[in-house]
Design a protein around this motif. Structure first.
Motif, PDB file in Angstrom:
ATOM      1  N   MET A   3       0.845  -1.202   0.000  1.00 52.70           N
ATOM      2  CA  MET A   3       0.000   0.000   0.000  1.00 52.70           C
ATOM      3  C   MET A   3       0.872   1.241   0.000  1.00 52.70           C
ATOM      4  O   MET A   3       1.864   1.320   0.732  1.00 52.70           O
ATOM      5  N   THR A  55       2.173   4.757   1.024  1.00 51.31           N
ATOM      6  CA  THR A  55       2.106   5.623   2.192  1.00 51.31           C
ATOM      7  C   THR A  55       2.854   6.913   1.900  1.00 51.31           C
ATOM      8  O   THR A  55       3.802   6.938   1.107  1.00 51.31           O
ATOM      9  N   GLU A  74       6.572   4.330   8.237  1.00 57.15           N
ATOM     10  CA  GLU A  74       6.387   4.112   9.666  1.00 57.15           C
ATOM     11  C   GLU A  74       7.773   4.082  10.290  1.00 57.15           C
ATOM     12  O   GLU A  74       8.648   3.320   9.867  1.00 57.15           O
ATOM     13  N   LEU A 127      -3.170  -3.070   8.760  1.00 63.29           N
ATOM     14  CA  LEU A 127      -2.296  -1.999   8.297  1.00 63.29           C
ATOM     15  C   LEU A 127      -1.307  -1.603   9.388  1.00 63.29           C
ATOM     16  O   LEU A 127      -1.586  -1.738  10.580  1.00 63.29           O
ATOM     17  N   ASN A 128      -0.141  -1.104   8.979  1.00 60.46           N
ATOM     18  CA  ASN A 128       0.769  -0.543   9.973  1.00 60.46           C
ATOM     19  C   ASN A 128       0.311   0.872  10.314  1.00 60.46           C
ATOM     20  O   ASN A 128      -0.679   1.379   9.770  1.00 60.46           O
ATOM     21  N   GLN A 132       1.397   3.968   9.754  1.00 58.65           N
ATOM     22  CA  GLN A 132       1.325   4.984   8.708  1.00 58.65           C
ATOM     23  C   GLN A 132       0.269   4.642   7.665  1.00 58.65           C
ATOM     24  O   GLN A 132      -0.454   5.518   7.175  1.00 58.65           O
ATOM     25  N   GLU A 133       0.159   3.366   7.333  1.00 54.34           N
ATOM     26  CA  GLU A 133      -0.878   2.951   6.388  1.00 54.34           C
ATOM     27  C   GLU A 133      -2.272   3.260   6.929  1.00 54.34           C
ATOM     28  O   GLU A 133      -3.150   3.719   6.188  1.00 54.34           O
ATOM     29  N   ASP A 183      -2.893   6.992   6.730  1.00 54.35           N
ATOM     30  CA  ASP A 183      -3.061   7.439   5.348  1.00 54.35           C
ATOM     31  C   ASP A 183      -4.332   6.913   4.690  1.00 54.35           C
ATOM     32  O   ASP A 183      -4.778   7.450   3.666  1.00 54.35           O
ATOM     33  N   ALA A 184      -4.915   5.864   5.232  1.00 49.56           N
ATOM     34  CA  ALA A 184      -6.092   5.246   4.607  1.00 49.56           C
ATOM     35  C   ALA A 184      -7.239   6.247   4.504  1.00 49.56           C
ATOM     36  O   ALA A 184      -7.378   7.146   5.346  1.00 49.56           O
TER      37      ALA A 184
END
Length: 594
Positions: free
Chosen positions: A1, A3, A7, A503-504, A506-507, A510-511
């Motif tokens: 994904m 970003t 992260e 998701l981590n 940052q993901e 950002d989602a």
């Protein structure tokens, strides 16, 4: 994904906030041997200077902390109370049906200073003058004007010039709106904090004694005296269109103190989420988890139409309970335990149907009948655009202006802080102090008999809502966001993206983000849009179309407009890593660490 940034991963320390200068200031404290509490206080005072449109010294502060030494979490309430003279009759006798959204009548005791110092006293190691030094430097030498600061001042330029000249002197120093990227100073605020630092330094005895001296200078000394004099001797135009004096007195400040309490918690899929009590809206996060427990979000698929519909309908139910039941527990009986019981939530869960609801449906825990305000404005009342940054009009009316800050250190401590209030557009600047008072009293109802009715010396039901989460019983994550009523929707969406979306940090930040505006706003003039759902345009168009088919009144906003999240985590294993992420929206939030 994709970003917007990585992260961050390290093992020394992490600081994430809504402004890069605050994050850097906090990290500098960790680098010089301070702990997470010292770093958070330092960064918090910097936020007051560099994000004056989002918070200020006259504002409020809830904190959630995990102390490795105590091996426990604590909630700190820095939400100031209404003045002793603030009765419903006082406001209605002035011809008011709502507490104004700006000006002196909306002021509560400034609680942020007391909350920062309580945390510093209990768990920090630094002196008051040391944690204040970066903020003093930025106020004295200047800081870069964000585009949004310039936009905010521009929106109230005429009001400042015509009605609030003391604010114009600080925020329009050359008689005009400062340009983005220009240098802005606040020498009066620098002088205020220098006096506080000097009072602390001059006190004899322990570090705790010197912290107490700083607190006394604020709540019983020259700061309290200036606030009381300003409220008693001046009157200013507010959102009512009329001029009003304030009600805060020296006794109000002297009689208030920040408090520490046990946070509320709820277990969900191996995680335990911790929030403040119902003097804030934080428990709606837990109520949403209790309702979502009975749905299979993994099967629905992250950000599918089923997923967004379910989360949105659950939010409507939880926030309806907020309206009916939440208030200062010292002044009203909040059935918090009953609101989280499995049986209650099993029954409430059955209200989630295939179509969007347009009703505000609070529950009846333990058979108690809910009571909603009868004076709430109708659906035509404005609610702002809900993007979590200043929604400012020419009269100073604002929504959702807040900061957020998270810190993790190598010792195992975590801090989640959501400072807000005392915005530059809230109230006229007190000249000798260099800051204005907050407007949190606008969250009271001027209708007797409600949990959130105005009562002297009570806390307004704040929207400010930091978060902590444990994983497998160990401290794991500190997180949160600005955004007013959206805070416990955006932060929940982020949490669910990590837990169910895989998701981590940052993901998940950002989602694509979404939130409901179905229920009454906490901000003047308290509008609502039943069935309203706001989404970022990056959400799949087919999902948006399906949500509309299900009856949601979908408002598609820009691709990067909703949510201002930041987060830090620590791995449970030894030696574990620290991680951090911050929001790219608005181009000012940053995480730092190593």
């Amino acid at each position: 994904m994709f970003t917007t940034r990585p992260e961050l991963t390290g093992d020394f320390g992490m600081v994430a906030s809504t402004h890069w200068l605050a994050s850097a200031a906090g990290m500098s404290v960790l680098e010089r041997g301070g702990n997470a509490f010292d770093a958070a206080v330092t960064a918090g005072f910097v936020l007051q200077v560099v994000e004056p449109h989002l918070n200020g010294p006259g504002g409020d502060l809830p904190l959630l902390v995990w102390s490795a030494a105590d091996e426990r979490a604590t909630a700190i309430c820095g939400q100031g109370t209404a003045p002793a003279a603030a009765t419903i009759e006082h406001y209605t006798d002035l011809g008011l049906g709502l507490v104004p959204g700006t000006g002196l009548l909306a002021a509560t005791v400034p609680g942020a200073f007391g909350a920062w110092l309580l945390m510093l006293e209990r768990w920090g190691t630094w002196a008051v003058e040391d944690v204040l030094e970066p903020a003093i430097s930025y106020a004295e030498n200047g800081f870069p004007v964000l585009e949004r600061i310039s936009t905010t001042i521009g929106a109230v330029e005429r009001m400042f010039a015509e009605d609030w000249p003391t604010s114009a002197e600080v925020w329009m120093p050359d008689g005009r709106v400062p340009e983005p990227g220009s240098r802005l100073r606040n020498p009066a605020l620098a002088a205020t904090y220098r006096r506080i630092a000097a009072a602390s330094r001059a006190a004899s005895g322990t570090r705790e004694t010197r912290i107490a001296a700083a607190r006394d200078a604020w709540y019983r000394g020259f700061v309290a005296e200036a606030i009381a004099r300003f409220c008693a001797e001046t009157a200013w135009r507010d959102t009512s269109g009329r001029r009003h004096a304030g009600l805060l007195t020296g006794d109000d400040l002297d009689g208030w103190q920040a408090t520490a309490e046990e946070p509320l918690g709820y277990d969900y899929h191996g995680y335990r989420v911790l929030k403040t009590g119902p003097w804030g809206q934080g428990p709606v996060f837990l109520q949403q988890l209790a309702l979502l427990e009975g749905f299979d979000l993994d099967a629905a698929g992250h950000l599918s139409a089923d997923y967004v519909h379910t989360v949105t309908e659950v939010a409507k139910l939880a926030f309806a309970d907020r309206e009916a039941w939440y208030g200062d527990p010292a002044h009203t009986k909040v059935p918090m335990e009953a609101l989280l019981l499995p049986g209650y939530n099993d029954e409430r869960r059955g209200l989630v149907g295939a179509e969007a609801s347009f009703e505000l449906r609070p529950g009846a825990p333990q058979g108690r009948e809910p009571v909603l305000p009868t004076t709430a404005p109708g659906p035509d009342a404005p609610i702002g655009d809900g993007v979590g940054e200043p929604t400012v009009r020419g009269d100073g009316r604002v929504d959702g202006d807040t900061c957020h800050l998270d810190v993790a250190d190598r010792y195992g401590n975590l801090v989640s802080a959501t400072p807000s209030g005392g915005w530059l557009q809230s109230s006229p600047v007190i000249p000798e102090l260099g800051f204005c008072l907050g407007t949190r009293a606008q969250m009271f109802w001027l209708e007797p008999g409600l949990p959130a009715s105005l009562r002297p010396r009570s806390r307004p039901r704040t929207t400010l809502s930091p978060s902590l989460a444990l994983r497998d019983g160990r401290p794991w994550m500190a997180f949160g966001t600005p955004g007013g009523d959206q805070q416990d929707q955006w932060s929940l969406n982020f949490f669910l993206s990590v837990v169910h979306g895989g998701l981590n940090l940052q993901e998940a930040i950002d989602a694509p983000m979404f939130h409901s505006v179905h229920f009454p706003s906490s901000f003047y003039p308290r509008g609502a849009r039943p069935g309203g759902l706001v989404v970022e345009e990056r959400l799949d168009p087919e999902v948006v179309a399906e949500l509309r088919r299900r009856g949601h009144d979908v408002d598609v906003q820009g691709p990067w407009t909703l949510g201002r999240l930041s987060a830090v985590t620590r791995d449970s294993g030894e030696p574990g890593f620290l991680r951090a992420a911050a929001n790219p929206r608005g181009a000012q939030g940053y995480a730092v660490g190593r």
